[in-house]
Design a protein around this motif. Structure first.
Motif, PDB file in Angstrom:
ATOM      1  N   THR A  18     -22.642  28.722  -4.461  1.00 60.01           N
ATOM      2  CA  THR A  18     -22.435  30.164  -4.354  1.00 60.01           C
ATOM      3  C   THR A  18     -23.254  30.880  -5.420  1.00 60.01           C
ATOM      4  N   GLN A  19     -23.985  31.913  -4.990  1.00 61.46           N
ATOM      5  CA  GLN A  19     -24.722  32.747  -5.942  1.00 61.46           C
ATOM      6  C   GLN A  19     -24.563  34.195  -5.475  1.00 61.46           C
ATOM      7  N   SER A  20     -23.574  34.887  -6.035  1.00 58.90           N
ATOM      8  CA  SER A  20     -23.324  36.269  -5.637  1.00 58.90           C
ATOM      9  C   SER A  20     -23.802  37.211  -6.734  1.00 58.90           C
ATOM     10  N   LYS A  21     -24.559  38.232  -6.328  1.00 60.41           N
ATOM     11  CA  LYS A  21     -25.105  39.209  -7.268  1.00 60.41           C
ATOM     12  C   LYS A  21     -24.923  40.612  -6.707  1.00 60.41           C
ATOM     13  N   TYR A  22     -24.838  41.586  -7.617  1.00 59.66           N
ATOM     14  CA  TYR A  22     -24.808  42.979  -7.203  1.00 59.66           C
ATOM     15  C   TYR A  22     -26.163  43.323  -6.580  1.00 59.66           C
ATOM     16  N   ILE A  23     -26.139  44.075  -5.479  1.00 63.44           N
ATOM     17  CA  ILE A  23     -27.398  44.434  -4.826  1.00 63.44           C
ATOM     18  C   ILE A  23     -27.754  45.911  -5.012  1.00 63.44           C
ATOM     19  N   ALA A  24     -26.869  46.668  -5.645  1.00 66.16           N
ATOM     20  CA  ALA A  24     -27.142  48.093  -5.876  1.00 66.16           C
ATOM     21  C   ALA A  24     -26.370  48.552  -7.101  1.00 66.16           C
ATOM     22  N   GLY A  25     -26.723  49.713  -7.582  1.00 66.27           N
ATOM     23  CA  GLY A  25     -26.013  50.317  -8.702  1.00 66.27           C
ATOM     24  C   GLY A  25     -26.539  49.873 -10.059  1.00 66.27           C
ATOM     25  N   SER A  26     -25.814  50.256 -11.100  1.00 69.62           N
ATOM     26  CA  SER A  26     -26.265  49.991 -12.472  1.00 69.62           C
ATOM     27  C   SER A  26     -26.208  48.508 -12.834  1.00 69.62           C
ATOM     28  N   GLN A  27     -25.450  47.717 -12.090  1.00 78.51           N
ATOM     29  CA  GLN A  27     -25.340  46.288 -12.383  1.00 78.51           C
ATOM     30  C   GLN A  27     -26.204  45.434 -11.457  1.00 78.51           C
ATOM     31  N   LYS A  28     -27.131  46.054 -10.757  1.00 79.16           N
ATOM     32  CA  LYS A  28     -27.976  45.359  -9.791  1.00 79.16           C
ATOM     33  C   LYS A  28     -28.601  44.100 -10.408  1.00 79.16           C
ATOM     34  N   GLY A  29     -28.475  42.983  -9.702  1.00 79.78           N
ATOM     35  CA  GLY A  29     -29.047  41.728 -10.160  1.00 79.78           C
ATOM     36  C   GLY A  29     -28.116  40.892 -11.021  1.00 79.78           C
ATOM     37  N   GLU A  30     -27.041  41.490 -11.540  1.00 83.36           N
ATOM     38  CA  GLU A  30     -26.090  40.729 -12.356  1.00 83.36           C
ATOM     39  C   GLU A  30     -25.123  39.965 -11.459  1.00 83.36           C
ATOM     40  N   ASP A  31     -24.533  38.916 -12.017  1.00 77.18           N
ATOM     41  CA  ASP A  31     -23.553  38.136 -11.268  1.00 77.18           C
ATOM     42  C   ASP A  31     -22.380  39.012 -10.874  1.00 77.18           C
ATOM     43  N   TYR A  32     -21.968  38.910  -9.606  1.00 75.71           N
ATOM     44  CA  TYR A  32     -20.836  39.677  -9.102  1.00 75.71           C
ATOM     45  C   TYR A  32     -19.527  39.136  -9.662  1.00 75.71           C
ATOM     46  N   SER A  33     -19.398  37.836  -9.707  1.00 72.43           N
ATOM     47  CA  SER A  33     -18.172  37.220 -10.211  1.00 72.43           C
ATOM     48  C   SER A  33     -18.551  36.053 -11.129  1.00 72.43           C
ATOM     49  N   PRO A  34     -18.690  36.305 -12.417  1.00 73.38           N
ATOM     50  CA  PRO A  34     -19.106  35.237 -13.328  1.00 73.38           C
ATOM     51  C   PRO A  34     -18.079  34.115 -13.456  1.00 73.38           C
ATOM     52  N   LEU A  35     -16.844  34.338 -13.017  1.00 78.06           N
ATOM     53  CA  LEU A  35     -15.816  33.297 -13.090  1.00 78.06           C
ATOM     54  C   LEU A  35     -15.857  32.342 -11.903  1.00 78.06           C
ATOM     55  N   ALA A  36     -16.517  32.741 -10.820  1.00 74.34           N
ATOM     56  CA  ALA A  36     -16.609  31.879  -9.635  1.00 74.34           C
ATOM     57  C   ALA A  36     -17.597  30.739  -9.926  1.00 74.34           C
ATOM     58  N   PRO A  37     -17.245  29.531  -9.535  1.00 72.27           N
ATOM     59  CA  PRO A  37     -18.160  28.409  -9.789  1.00 72.27           C
ATOM     60  C   PRO A  37     -19.397  28.479  -8.899  1.00 72.27           C
ATOM     61  N   ARG A  38     -20.536  28.109  -9.440  1.00 73.06           N
ATOM     62  CA  ARG A  38     -21.772  28.056  -8.651  1.00 73.06           C
ATOM     63  C   ARG A  38     -21.762  26.834  -7.738  1.00 73.06           C
ATOM     64  N   HIS A  39     -21.356  25.707  -8.299  1.00 70.12           N
ATOM     65  CA  HIS A  39     -21.311  24.446  -7.567  1.00 70.12           C
ATOM     66  C   HIS A  39     -19.855  24.001  -7.483  1.00 70.12           C
TER      67      HIS A  39
END
Length: 64
Positions: A18-39
């Protein structure tokens, strides 16, 4: 994937990336949920008991 290792003994395993990122707004490109595991790896097994306990199952699972 899942399957039977032997009669009455099942195993299942899975993997999620899983790799979720903000696609708009001031946080664009940052992780949407840093607590969610990538693998995420999951494995589970269960065994159907025999004889008088044939309606019972014993099992275990592991998440990493």
């Amino acid at each position: 994937m899942n399957g039977a290792l032997a009669t009455d003994w099942d195993l299942s395993a899975g993997y999620t990336y899983t790799q979720s990122k903000y696609i708009a707004g001031s946080q664009k490109g940052e992780d949407y949920s840093p607590l969610a595991p990538r693998h995420l790896f999951k494995i589970a097994t269960d065994y159907r008991l025999s004889g008088i306990l044939n309606k019972a199952r014993v099992g275990s699972s592991f998440h990493a």
